[in-house]
Design a protein around this motif. Sequence first.
Motif, mmCIF file in Angstrom:
data_model
loop_
_atom_site.group_PDB
_atom_site.id
_atom_site.type_symbol
_atom_site.label_atom_id
_atom_site.label_comp_id
_atom_site.label_asym_id
_atom_site.label_seq_id
_atom_site.Cartn_x
_atom_site.Cartn_y
_atom_site.Cartn_z
ATOM 1 N N LYS A 235 78.451 42.426 107.621
ATOM 2 C CA LYS A 235 78.135 41.274 108.480
ATOM 3 C C LYS A 235 76.920 40.529 107.956
ATOM 4 O O LYS A 235 76.889 39.305 107.898
ATOM 5 N N GLN A 236 75.893 41.280 107.549
ATOM 6 C CA GLN A 236 74.667 40.671 107.030
ATOM 7 C C GLN A 236 74.964 39.905 105.736
ATOM 8 O O GLN A 236 74.482 38.789 105.536
ATOM 9 N N SER A 237 75.786 40.508 104.880
ATOM 10 C CA SER A 237 76.129 39.857 103.609
ATOM 11 C C SER A 237 76.863 38.547 103.869
ATOM 12 O O SER A 237 76.633 37.537 103.199
ATOM 13 N N ARG A 238 77.771 38.575 104.865
ATOM 14 C CA ARG A 238 78.536 37.352 105.178
ATOM 15 C C ARG A 238 77.598 36.270 105.711
ATOM 16 O O ARG A 238 77.738 35.095 105.376
ATOM 17 N N TRP A 239 76.619 36.722 106.518
ATOM 18 C CA TRP A 239 75.684 35.740 107.078
ATOM 19 C C TRP A 239 74.860 35.095 105.952
ATOM 20 O O TRP A 239 74.693 33.879 105.901
ATOM 21 N N VAL A 240 74.407 35.926 104.999
ATOM 22 C CA VAL A 240 73.604 35.402 103.882
ATOM 23 C C VAL A 240 74.442 34.447 103.026
ATOM 24 O O VAL A 240 73.979 33.365 102.638
ATOM 25 N N ALA A 241 75.700 34.833 102.778
ATOM 26 C CA ALA A 241 76.572 33.977 101.969
ATOM 27 C C ALA A 241 76.771 32.630 102.674
ATOM 28 O O ALA A 241 76.742 31.564 102.040
ATOM 29 N N GLY A 242 76.965 32.671 104.022
ATOM 30 C CA GLY A 242 77.165 31.450 104.806
ATOM 31 C C GLY A 242 75.921 30.584 104.774
ATOM 32 O O GLY A 242 75.991 29.358 104.591
ATOM 33 N N GLU A 243 74.776 31.233 104.901
ATOM 34 C CA GLU A 243 73.485 30.524 104.914
ATOM 35 C C GLU A 243 73.269 29.787 103.587
ATOM 36 O O GLU A 243 72.851 28.632 103.561
ATOM 37 N N LEU A 244 73.613 30.479 102.495
ATOM 38 C CA LEU A 244 73.480 29.879 101.159
ATOM 39 C C LEU A 244 74.333 28.620 101.059
ATOM 40 O O LEU A 244 73.888 27.587 100.560
ATOM 41 N N LYS A 245 75.567 28.743 101.542
ATOM 42 C CA LYS A 245 76.507 27.621 101.487
ATOM 43 C C LYS A 245 75.974 26.449 102.301
ATOM 44 O O LYS A 245 76.006 25.309 101.834
#
Length: 250
Positions: A235-245
């Motif tokens: 979940k944290q990884s997905r949030w970071v990936a989304g934030e980057l985008k």
Amino acid sequence: MNPLENIRIVLVDPKYGGNIGAVCRVLMNMGITDLALVAPHNKLDWAEARKLAYHAEGLLEAHNVFQTLEEAVADCTVVAGTSARTGMYRDHAGLPREIAPVVIDSAAHHKAALVFGREDKGLFNEELAVCTHIINIPSSELYRSLNLSHAVMVCCYELFLLAGGGSDYKPPEERSPEAGSAMRERLFETWSAMMLETGFCEEEKLGHMMLGLRRIFSRGKLTENDVRILLGLAKQSRWVAGELKRRQAK
Ligand code: SAH
């Protein structure tokens, strides 16, 4: 009656006090208290024996001395000799694990003896002839013969287990219950999404990757706590990936 109380450990002509002391400690660890020495060397280092007996000095003091093996085992029914070698008298030797049931069964009603030889020459053929059974402890061809007290330990450990010692041992239990299929599938779903969103793999490789991951996670028990950690990571990884985008889009 506890069969261990009927078992006598006989050391024939031991040369080193240290070994006798170490044997006493082994016997106390394994719940055996009857120690007999046959023709012990008159220059034995008893101070060394006491040092190695450590907490088993009482057992050391209580040992009986006999001049011959025949006298030491006169009142025993099963007499199991031990030998590092195979060959004459020894080709019907069994593993400690094979002979232990014979000793324990007999010790329920009779005295039984385990006989160990000299550090330098082992047991002589005339002594092995007195034995009803022979025990050989398998060991590496690099060095076949064990230290006397180590050989006693391997044999007595088998007797101790068979007599019920250690049966109150319970393997440590996981506090978290093992994860069920629904929870596992939620994990795989979240990990699939994470692997795509972080660019770890392309859509067409995903199926193959997931098979690999399923195999990895099936190798050991996965608890609910384990799954929660792995889910949190995804979940944290997905949030970071989304934030980057989102930042790149600004
Ligand atoms: N050189 C001697 C070794 C004696 S070791 C020999 O060749 O026999 C001292 C004692 O430890 C042996 O007499 C035996 O009672 C025990 N012992 C050592 N290694 C053993 C093994 N592999 N299996 C069974 N008993 C062993």
